[in-house]
Design a protein around this motif. Structure first.
Motif, mmCIF file in Angstrom:
data_model
loop_
_atom_site.group_PDB
_atom_site.id
_atom_site.type_symbol
_atom_site.label_atom_id
_atom_site.label_comp_id
_atom_site.label_asym_id
_atom_site.label_seq_id
_atom_site.Cartn_x
_atom_site.Cartn_y
_atom_site.Cartn_z
ATOM 1 N N GLU A 77 -40.313 96.490 -70.275
ATOM 2 C CA GLU A 77 -39.302 95.924 -70.593
ATOM 3 C C GLU A 77 -38.852 94.376 -70.288
ATOM 4 O O GLU A 77 -38.324 93.896 -71.165
ATOM 5 C CB GLU A 77 -38.143 96.900 -69.974
ATOM 6 N N ALA A 78 -39.827 94.210 -69.074
ATOM 7 C CA ALA A 78 -39.280 92.785 -68.668
ATOM 8 C C ALA A 78 -40.164 91.779 -69.323
ATOM 9 O O ALA A 78 -40.107 90.630 -69.450
ATOM 10 C CB ALA A 78 -39.520 92.698 -67.147
ATOM 11 N N CYS A 79 -40.918 92.244 -70.357
ATOM 12 C CA CYS A 79 -41.864 91.280 -71.174
ATOM 13 C C CYS A 79 -42.749 90.540 -70.212
ATOM 14 O O CYS A 79 -42.590 89.412 -70.347
ATOM 15 C CB CYS A 79 -40.988 90.597 -72.160
ATOM 16 N N THR A 80 -43.249 90.906 -69.072
ATOM 17 C CA THR A 80 -44.289 90.114 -68.451
ATOM 18 C C THR A 80 -45.893 90.597 -68.343
ATOM 19 O O THR A 80 -46.724 89.924 -68.396
ATOM 20 C CB THR A 80 -43.887 90.205 -66.752
ATOM 21 N N CYS A 81 -45.740 92.124 -68.762
ATOM 22 C CA CYS A 81 -47.206 92.542 -68.822
ATOM 23 C C CYS A 81 -47.399 92.906 -70.173
ATOM 24 O O CYS A 81 -46.569 93.005 -70.953
ATOM 25 C CB CYS A 81 -47.236 93.986 -67.802
ATOM 26 N N GLY A 82 -48.614 93.324 -70.649
ATOM 27 C CA GLY A 82 -49.251 93.578 -71.936
ATOM 28 C C GLY A 82 -50.464 93.012 -72.305
ATOM 29 O O GLY A 82 -51.442 92.873 -71.593
ATOM 30 N N GLN A 83 -50.710 92.979 -73.418
ATOM 31 C CA GLN A 83 -51.814 92.073 -74.016
ATOM 32 C C GLN A 83 -51.850 91.265 -74.974
ATOM 33 O O GLN A 83 -50.859 90.924 -75.593
ATOM 34 C CB GLN A 83 -52.692 93.390 -74.905
ATOM 35 N N LEU A 84 -52.922 90.344 -74.528
ATOM 36 C CA LEU A 84 -53.111 89.036 -75.463
ATOM 37 C C LEU A 84 -54.065 89.539 -76.494
ATOM 38 O O LEU A 84 -55.231 89.734 -76.122
ATOM 39 C CB LEU A 84 -53.387 87.979 -74.836
ATOM 40 N N VAL A 85 -53.985 89.625 -77.805
ATOM 41 C CA VAL A 85 -55.048 89.864 -78.557
ATOM 42 C C VAL A 85 -55.268 88.694 -79.573
ATOM 43 O O VAL A 85 -54.467 88.281 -80.251
ATOM 44 C CB VAL A 85 -54.381 91.096 -79.599
ATOM 45 N N VAL A 86 -56.667 88.104 -79.735
ATOM 46 C CA VAL A 86 -57.052 87.349 -80.502
ATOM 47 C C VAL A 86 -57.948 87.803 -81.441
ATOM 48 O O VAL A 86 -58.737 88.505 -81.268
ATOM 49 C CB VAL A 86 -57.972 86.282 -79.382
ATOM 50 N N ILE A 135 -59.246 91.206 -76.517
ATOM 51 C CA ILE A 135 -58.036 91.729 -75.851
ATOM 52 C C ILE A 135 -58.082 91.474 -74.315
ATOM 53 O O ILE A 135 -59.095 91.878 -73.607
ATOM 54 C CB ILE A 135 -57.791 93.308 -76.177
ATOM 55 N N PHE A 136 -57.030 90.860 -74.148
ATOM 56 C CA PHE A 136 -56.692 90.495 -72.511
ATOM 57 C C PHE A 136 -55.649 91.212 -71.945
ATOM 58 O O PHE A 136 -54.511 91.178 -72.457
ATOM 59 C CB PHE A 136 -56.625 89.065 -72.386
ATOM 60 N N HIS A 137 -56.019 92.262 -71.114
ATOM 61 C CA HIS A 137 -55.018 93.010 -70.402
ATOM 62 C C HIS A 137 -54.252 92.333 -69.417
ATOM 63 O O HIS A 137 -54.999 91.962 -68.493
ATOM 64 C CB HIS A 137 -55.545 94.057 -70.003
#
Lengths: 211, 512
Positions: B62-71, B80-82
């Motif tokens: 919810e805080a939008c700090t974690c997740g994935q970067l997908v190139v 994919i970077f977790h």
């Protein structure tokens, strides 16, 4: 639909690039996905039964040309059979795969060939009969000669492979590549400017219009 | 980026991105050599932004700090970077600045067409409130207490509609899946009492073993035929199904043998369907939750009978599903539909979603998420075709690249195939529920979609509001439409429309 990206030599004098659609056909569990996986990733892993269709690309750089294979891996089950003709539409090459340890799968491959013969003219598609799983030599049911003979009578390529032990997997794709290129050159020398896929597009367009 | 690859052309996994932007050409080469050496040693690698199709951030909290970067590369290969412990927000800021820079520069240089390889977007875990179902978050996961609440003294489900709705929104807690699934799969009826269910189980167990007996007492010829048609494939498939699931793990796992018996017995029970590849994918999770062999078998029978989407992969079933999906897309995501139509027949066949439909997303999402989707579909809340709304949701959330870059059929297949197991199932499910809600609010629906919400019990328009049904003109010439009357005679529909209708009908006809 896969089509050749470029015909002839590009302005910089680089070898031309061709895009070919290659389909893998054959019974269940003969190793279609494994062959594709071995060829593209040079690895072997237990794969789930293919449902629907999966798709790989592999670029092959040769001296005279660069070939980009679009490899379509289909479900082997007969029940998906009628959906499968969607997959081989517009194919430039087909690998008919059977399992050398299962006679029945060769019969199935022969049926696939009959289907292909109905849909394509001989010069429209390069076909290879592939006896996979040579690593299961002890359980062999189909003699090498049997596949070879059949392929010869039908005028198609033939090779025995093992995706598991990486036997002749590259070779069969290379043989297909060379045959495709040979036909490409033949086409150029016969000076016809249109590949068959171009003609096909016109045909299907006409069909849509008239009905 | 053609011609101007000098700036921002490489992206490291480390934080060197910003710096390399400002570096002079002379030190740049050294730097690259260093990076190259690093690559060899510790698996650091670079991504050439010039060769990139898209860069997307998927936030998971919810805080939008974690997740994935997908190139994504142009070949639809994904890096994919977790980010499990935050930090993705910082990266996002950097990218925002970079995006601003490149866009300004592109504008200056009139290179608008170059945008295709420079997509950057951010996905939040929450849909904007305008895009969520208003009843979202009103239901908790159905747990034991909640489940008992739905049962009366004799163990009957009091109001099945309420139960279905609760499951549709909240899902079922793992601990009681084995208990509740048999209802959803029509093995138990909702009005049955606990006692009746016990009696039914005994009866059905007897039946099951009779079926098995039939299989085991085949004549040698029958046996041979059965082996060829069914057993050969089943034997190969069961040992490669769900092996990562604890329940089926290891050599000589007895549960694998149970799964095998269930599938073989099913082929005897229903010889017309027999065994289709993919069935093992469907039966495995049932067995892992329901546990009992006979009960699982009958749940599986219910699954095959009552859920249209996996009943069999015969052409006419698939064609109907695809027709509905095309119509839904036309209605709810016209840009995507337009793209498909622009590709002609091949595009409209939507090869990329065949597996989604056949296996109900089993191979597209990790089990935990896929099973939540199964439950949401099995709840048959307002529609029997919720799985198609899930398909639309996937396309809405993950299909931007396809439209923006006008991907052809095969690239589209590759795009979605590579997304398998990397999509956010919760997000997709929420979007799908919201799409169903939006569909529900439409004042008019095309006749082609009229049946979409007709089959199930209470139906979609239980609140008394019924939308007008309009003939969309997509009919074979021999059939008239009850909502359009004269569709086949004059029908001054635009020519292109009529043609498209025919085309979709023709979808499974082979060329020539």
């Amino acid at each position: 639909v896969a089509q050749k990206a470029m015909l002839g030599t590009s302005p910089e004098g680089l070898p031309p690039t061709y895009i070919y659609k290659v389909v893998l056909l054959g019974s269940t569990s003969v190793g279609k996905s494994s062959l594709a996986y071995r060829y593209v990733k040079n690895d072997f892993k237990e794969s789930l039964p293919t449902v629907g269709c999966s798709f790989f690309t592999q670029t092959l750089k040769l001296e005279s040309a660069t070939l980009k294979f679009e490899i379509w891996d289909t479900a082997g089950q007969e029940k998906y059979h009628s959906v499968c003709h969607l997959y081989y539409r517009g194919a430039h090459a087909a690998l008919l795969v059977y399992d050398i340890a299962n006679e029945e799968t060769l019969n199935r491959a022969k049926l696939w060939l009959r289907d292909l013969e109905k849909e394509f003219l001989p010069d429209e598609i390069v076909i290879a009969l592939v006896g996979n799983k040579t690593d299961l030599a002890a359980e062999r049911e189909v003699a090498t000669e049997e596949g070879e003979e059949f392929a010869k009578t039908k005028g198609i390529l033939f090779m025995e492979t093992s995706a598991k032990s990486n036997h002749q997997v590259n070779d069969i794709f290379m043989a297909i590549a060379q045959e495709l290129l040979r036909r490409e050159q033949e086409k150029v020398s016969s000076s016809s400017p249109h590949g068959w896929s171009t003609v096909d597009l016109v045909e299907s367009g006409a069909r849509t219009r008239c009905c | 980026m053609t011609g101007s690859t000098s700036s921002a052309s490489s992206l490291d996994t480390s934080a060197q991105f910003q710096e390399s932007n400002g570096q002079t050409q002379s030190t740049r080469w050294d730097e690259q050599q260093k990076v190259f050496a690093l690559e060899q040693v510790c698996g650091v690698f670079r991504v050439d932004l010039g060769q990139m199709r898209s860069l997307r951030l998927f936030f998971s909290d919810e805080a939008c700090t974690c997740g994935q970067l997908v190139v994504a590369s142009r070949e639809s290969q994904y890096k994919i970077f977790h980010f499990h412990h935050g930090g993705l927000d910082k990266l996002s800021e950097v990218f925002q600045q970079w995006k601003y820079c490149t866009e300004t520069r592109l504008k200056d240089q009139h290179l608008a067409d170059e945008r295709t390889c420079m997509q950057f977007s951010i996905r939040r875990p929450k849909l904007p409130s305008s895009e969520t179902h208003p009843e979202e978050n009103t239901y908790r996961r159905l747990d034991v207490a909640g489940w008992l609440h739905h049962l009366n003294g004799s163990g009957q489900v009091e109001e099945e509609y309420k139960l279905q709705k609760a499951i549709f929104f909240g899902g079922i807690d793992i601990s009681i899946r084995g208990e509740v699934w048999p209802f959803l799969l029509h093995y138990y009826s909702y009005e049955s009492t606990s006692e009746e269910r016990e009696a039914l189980r005994l009866q059905k167990r007897k039946e099951y073993f009779e079926i098995q007996e039939k299989r085991l007492s085949m004549t040698p010829e029958q046996q041979k035929d059965f082996w060829r048609r069914v057993q050969f494939t089943v034997d190969k498939d069961v040992v490669r199904t769900d092996r990562s699931n604890q329940f089926f793990r290891g050599e000589d796992n007895p549960n694998v043998e149970t799964m095998r018996r269930i599938l073989l017995n099913y082929a005897v029970f229903n010889p017309t369907i027999g065994y289709s590849q993919g069935m093992s994918d469907l039966v495995a999770p049932l067995l892992a939750e329901v546990l009992d062999e006979s009960d699982t078998f009958w749940c599986f029978v219910g699954l095959m009978q009552n859920t249209i989407f996996i009943s069999s992969p015969r052409d006419e079933d698939m064609e109907k599903q695809l027709m509905y999906l095309r119509e839904l897309l036309r209605l709810m995501h016209p840009r995507f539909h337009q793209h498909l139509a622009s590709l002609g027949e091949d595009g409209l066949q939507m090869l990329f979603c065949h597996r989604w439909i056949l296996l109900c997303f089993k191979r597209e999402f990790p089990d935990a998420e896929a099973l939540r989707m199964w439950e949401a579909c099995w709840a048959h809340y307002q529609t029997d075709y919720f799985h198609l709304f899930i398909c639309v949701a996937i396309v809405v959330i993950y299909g931007d690249d396809v439209i923006e870059q006008q991907l052809p059929t095969d690239q589209m297949l590759l795009h979605f195939a590579n997304l398998a197991m990397h999509m956010n199932g919760e997000l997709v499910l929420r979007k799908a529920r919201s799409l169903l809600y939006q569909f529900h609010l439409l004042p008019r629906i095309p006749c082609s979609l009229h049946d979409l919400c007709k089959l199930c019990g209470t139906g979609m328009w239980d609140s008394g509001f019924i939308p007008a049904v309009e003939c969309s003109g997509h009919h074979p010439e021999s059939e008239s439409c009850p909502y359009g009357g004269l569709a086949e005679v004059s029908s001054p529909k635009p020519g292109s429309e009529g043609k498209r209708g025919l085309k979709t009908r023709d979808v499974f006809a082979f060329r020539k």
